[in-house]
Enzyme design. Structure first.
Site, PDB file in Angstrom:
ATOM      1  CB  VAL A   1       7.577  -5.360 -13.054  1.00  0.00           C
ATOM      2  CG1 VAL A   1       6.356  -4.463 -13.254  1.00  0.00           C
ATOM      3  CG2 VAL A   1       8.478  -5.338 -14.268  1.00  0.00           C
ATOM      4  CG  HIS A   2       7.698  -3.510  -6.812  1.00  0.00           C
ATOM      5  ND1 HIS A   2       8.773  -2.836  -7.346  1.00  0.00           N
ATOM      6  CD2 HIS A   2       7.324  -2.794  -5.713  1.00  0.00           C
ATOM      7  CE1 HIS A   2       9.045  -1.782  -6.616  1.00  0.00           C
ATOM      8  NE2 HIS A   2       8.176  -1.715  -5.620  1.00  0.00           N
ATOM      9  NE  ARG A   3       7.880   2.721  -8.046  1.00  0.00           N
ATOM     10  CZ  ARG A   3       7.830   3.412  -6.904  1.00  0.00           C
ATOM     11  NH1 ARG A   3       6.659   3.701  -6.381  1.00  0.00           N
ATOM     12  NH2 ARG A   3       8.937   3.808  -6.315  1.00  0.00           N
TER      13      ARG A   3
END
Length: 369
Positions: free
Chosen positions: A213-215
């Protein structure tokens, strides 16, 4: 062949090599997805003089240098050391610093990759100097014009002279926007790279979910991030989570440090390309908001649960190997427990594994080399 013809052939060959060496291709990269694509394209253009301009958008070892080491990419010729910051700061600083290098080096062509701030800034600096731009991974669209990556890819496509599309859908997207000149369906360079390393990846599957998860729209929004974290805990499955530095920072800032104590979640630092794919090969399913990871899961035949409402990689959804759940906690949990593709995947939608070769051939043909 007589001696005169032999000398003429050798002379022509030498002249052609000199022409290619005088044709300089500069590659502007700055983030993990850029490095992965660069590894393929750079290796297919080795007869040319090439420069690598690293913007420094990603600078942690796990998100930058490890990819150069693992994928045998030469050390960058320049590092702009831009670092973290707002979109405006990153784009502005990269444009300013990159322009100075382009003026000094006078490349014949500049290649940019994907949809990062480095991609946009590199293309802007280039086109303002009247230098042709080549965009690797052109034509992707998800339809959300407010999303930073969508803004970047649309603008870069409209200023590029060569547009290398990874899928037929990408070609159609470009044509729909009136971009028809310089558009080529090459296939996906990430598929090339996967095929290069796939024999080193596969091992026995285990019972765990691989999560990334990074957006910004997920990790910078406390409500969305909390729903994702709660779903990963409440799903009851074993979760392995190589965590992006940005995600770790936001978890601490929002006071969600309870997530670090979850018994079913094992957190790592980000992994290099090969280590990450080896981990994916062992996973039962993948849950992500990354575009690249959606494709890598598809290549490997891993069910992918995407934490977005839309995706630019529509082929993976149409074939039933990718399900879009957004950040609805119940949908995420149900997908983790129940999502199972019902058909085999057709990898040919991403080309034949020769995208890098095709890109190199097009560049040679375009510039008469």
């Amino acid at each position: 062949m007589d001696l005169a013809l032999c000398f003429k052939f050798i002379s022509n060959l030498s002249n052609m090599k000199n022409i290619m060496r005088n044709f300089t291709i500069a590659h502007v990269v700055g983030a993990r997805p850029n490095f992965v694509k660069l590894a393929v394209v750079y290796s297919k253009l080795d007869e040319f003089n090439q420069l690598i301009i690293h913007t420094g958008q990603h600078y942690d070892y796990e998100l930058s240098r490890v990819f150069f080491e693992e994928l045998n990419i030469p050390k960058p010729d320049y590092n702009l050391n831009v670092g973290s910051g707002s979109h405006g700061y990153q784009v502005g600083e990269i444009l300013r610093r990159c322009e100075k290098i382009l003026v000094r080096e006078e490349p014949s062509l500049v290649t940019v990759y994907g949809d990062t701030n480095s991609t946009l800034a590199g293309a802007l600096a280039t086109v303002k100097l009247g230098i042709p731009v080549a965009h690797v991974e052109a034509g992707l669209r998800c339809g959300l014009r407010y999303m930073a990556e969508e803004v970047n890819r649309v603008l870069v496509d409209h200023m590029s002279e060569l547009l290398f599309a990874p899928t037929r859908t990408a070609v159609k997207n470009l044509h729909a926007e009136g971009i028809k000149e310089g558009v080529y369906f090459t296939g996906d360079v990430m598929f090339d790279l996967f095929l290069r390393y796939k024999d080193r990846l596969f091992s026995k599957e285990e019972d765990f979910i691989l999560a990334t998860v990074h957006r910004a729209e997920n990790v910078d929004n406390p409500h969305r991030l909390k729903a994702i974290l709660e779903a990963l805990i409440e799903c009851g499955e074993r979760v392995i989570f190589p965590m992006h530095p940005r995600t770790r920072r936001r978890i601490k800032e929002f006071g969600f440090t309870w997530f670090f104590k979850a018994r079913n979640v094992k957190i790592f630092k980000p992994l290099g390309y090969i280590k990450f794919l080896r981990l994916m090969a062992r996973a039962e399913k993948v849950i992500t908001d990354s575009g690249g990871v959606q494709k890598e899961a598809f290549f490997m035949g891993k069910p992918c649960i995407t934490l977005r409402e839309v995706t630019e990689w529509v082929e993976t959804v149409k074939q039933g190997w990718n399900i879009l759940v957004g950040t609805d906690k119940i949908k995420i949990i149900n997908a983790i427990r129940n999502f199972r593709p019902k058909s085999s995947s057709d990898l040919s939608v991403f080309g034949d594994g020769r995208a890098g070769e095709k890109i190199a051939d097009i560049i040679r043909s375009k510039f008469g080399l």
